[in-house]
Design a protein around this motif. Sequence first.
Motif, short mmCIF file in Angstrom:
data_model
loop_
_atom_site.label_atom_id
_atom_site.label_comp_id
_atom_site.label_asym_id
_atom_site.label_seq_id
_atom_site.Cartn_x
_atom_site.Cartn_y
_atom_site.Cartn_z
N TYR A 1 -85.48 -77.65 -45.77
CA TYR A 1 -86.04 -77.01 -44.43
C TYR A 1 -83.85 -77.07 -43.48
O TYR A 1 -83.83 -76.55 -42.52
CB TYR A 1 -86.43 -77.28 -43.24
N TRP A 2 -83.18 -78.40 -44.26
CA TRP A 2 -82.02 -77.63 -43.31
C TRP A 2 -81.08 -77.25 -43.52
O TRP A 2 -80.86 -76.29 -42.17
CB TRP A 2 -81.38 -78.77 -43.50
N GLY B 1 -80.68 -73.03 -41.02
CA GLY B 1 -79.39 -72.58 -40.47
C GLY B 1 -78.33 -74.17 -39.84
O GLY B 1 -77.36 -73.85 -39.90
N PHE B 2 -78.50 -75.33 -40.55
CA PHE B 2 -77.50 -76.30 -40.06
C PHE B 2 -76.27 -76.74 -41.02
O PHE B 2 -76.81 -76.31 -42.20
CB PHE B 2 -78.66 -77.96 -40.35
N ALA B 3 -75.46 -77.01 -40.76
CA ALA B 3 -74.41 -77.60 -42.03
C ALA B 3 -74.69 -77.57 -43.05
O ALA B 3 -75.77 -79.42 -42.53
CB ALA B 3 -73.11 -77.37 -41.08
N TYR B 4 -74.23 -77.67 -44.04
CA TYR B 4 -74.31 -79.27 -44.86
C TYR B 4 -73.33 -79.30 -45.74
O TYR B 4 -72.00 -78.80 -45.51
CB TYR B 4 -75.83 -78.98 -45.93
N ALA C 1 -70.11 -76.93 -46.37
CA ALA C 1 -71.26 -75.02 -46.36
C ALA C 1 -72.30 -74.69 -45.47
O ALA C 1 -72.87 -76.10 -44.90
CB ALA C 1 -72.37 -74.78 -47.49
N GLU C 2 -72.69 -73.32 -45.37
CA GLU C 2 -73.29 -73.34 -44.36
C GLU C 2 -74.05 -72.16 -44.48
O GLU C 2 -73.58 -70.80 -44.61
CB GLU C 2 -72.77 -73.61 -42.68
N LYS C 3 -75.57 -72.28 -44.35
CA LYS C 3 -76.54 -70.34 -43.98
C LYS C 3 -76.66 -70.12 -42.58
O LYS C 3 -77.01 -70.50 -42.26
CB LYS C 3 -77.25 -70.92 -45.25
N ALA C 4 -77.13 -68.62 -43.17
CA ALA C 4 -77.67 -68.50 -41.71
C ALA C 4 -79.38 -68.94 -41.50
O ALA C 4 -79.64 -68.60 -42.28
CB ALA C 4 -77.53 -66.52 -41.45
N ALA C 5 -79.59 -68.85 -40.67
CA ALA C 5 -81.02 -69.48 -40.49
C ALA C 5 -82.10 -68.73 -40.81
O ALA C 5 -81.91 -67.17 -40.97
CB ALA C 5 -81.20 -69.79 -38.85
N ASP C 6 -82.85 -69.00 -41.34
CA ASP C 6 -84.35 -67.72 -41.92
C ASP C 6 -84.68 -67.80 -40.37
O ASP C 6 -85.49 -68.59 -39.98
CB ASP C 6 -84.71 -68.30 -43.36
N PRO C 7 -84.81 -66.13 -40.70
CA PRO C 7 -85.82 -66.09 -39.24
C PRO C 7 -87.74 -66.56 -38.95
O PRO C 7 -88.19 -66.69 -38.26
CB PRO C 7 -85.67 -64.90 -38.98
N LEU C 8 -87.62 -67.32 -40.50
CA LEU C 8 -89.26 -67.43 -40.57
C LEU C 8 -89.06 -69.15 -40.02
O LEU C 8 -90.12 -69.15 -40.09
CB LEU C 8 -89.98 -66.86 -41.68
N THR C 9 -88.06 -69.59 -40.11
CA THR C 9 -88.01 -70.79 -40.00
C THR C 9 -87.67 -71.61 -38.50
O THR C 9 -87.37 -72.86 -38.27
CB THR C 9 -87.36 -71.53 -41.03
#
Length: 169
Positions: free
Chosen positions: A136-137, A141-144, A151-159
């Motif tokens: 869930y991190w 959409g939080f950086a990791y 790295a970072e991914k766009a936030a999942d609009p369901l979460t």
Amino acid sequence: MTMTTTTTQVNPVNPVLRTPPASPAAAAAFFSASLAFHADVSDVASTLAAAAADGTDPGFVVIDSRSTASWDQGHVPGAIHLPTALIPEQAEQLLDRSVPVVTYCWGPGCNGATRSALALAELGFQVKEMLGGFEYWVREGFAYETWEGPAEKAADPLTAPVESDDCGC
């Protein structure tokens, strides 16, 4: 003579109410206790970000309890890597008992963070489990960090809300 009794109505047709809700007092005690044991991914991320922005201490440390391969694949920036199996021999050297610990593992389908929180609590550390874990991190959409770097991914609009930093909860 007519006797009346008060009983809790059970609704066998409604699966939600088949077992009646707890009393408000019991519910308050349960949910209050839950908050003492758990931290939300979003709350952990926002607290870490605010502390980094103003140069303050967030007041807790984050522990990634997964394997080295999992850590390399991705982890919360600033987290300490301490696999659950190594807690008994390494926690004393890596952690300060006066600083609360927030543990995480893969996600809600894994109880590794619970096992590491238990191991730390048994050693006398104050501890909370980060609900949602690393899954869930990333999904929020939080950086990791990975073995290759940030790295970072766009936030999942369901979460997580897409157009706001605050879900309102």
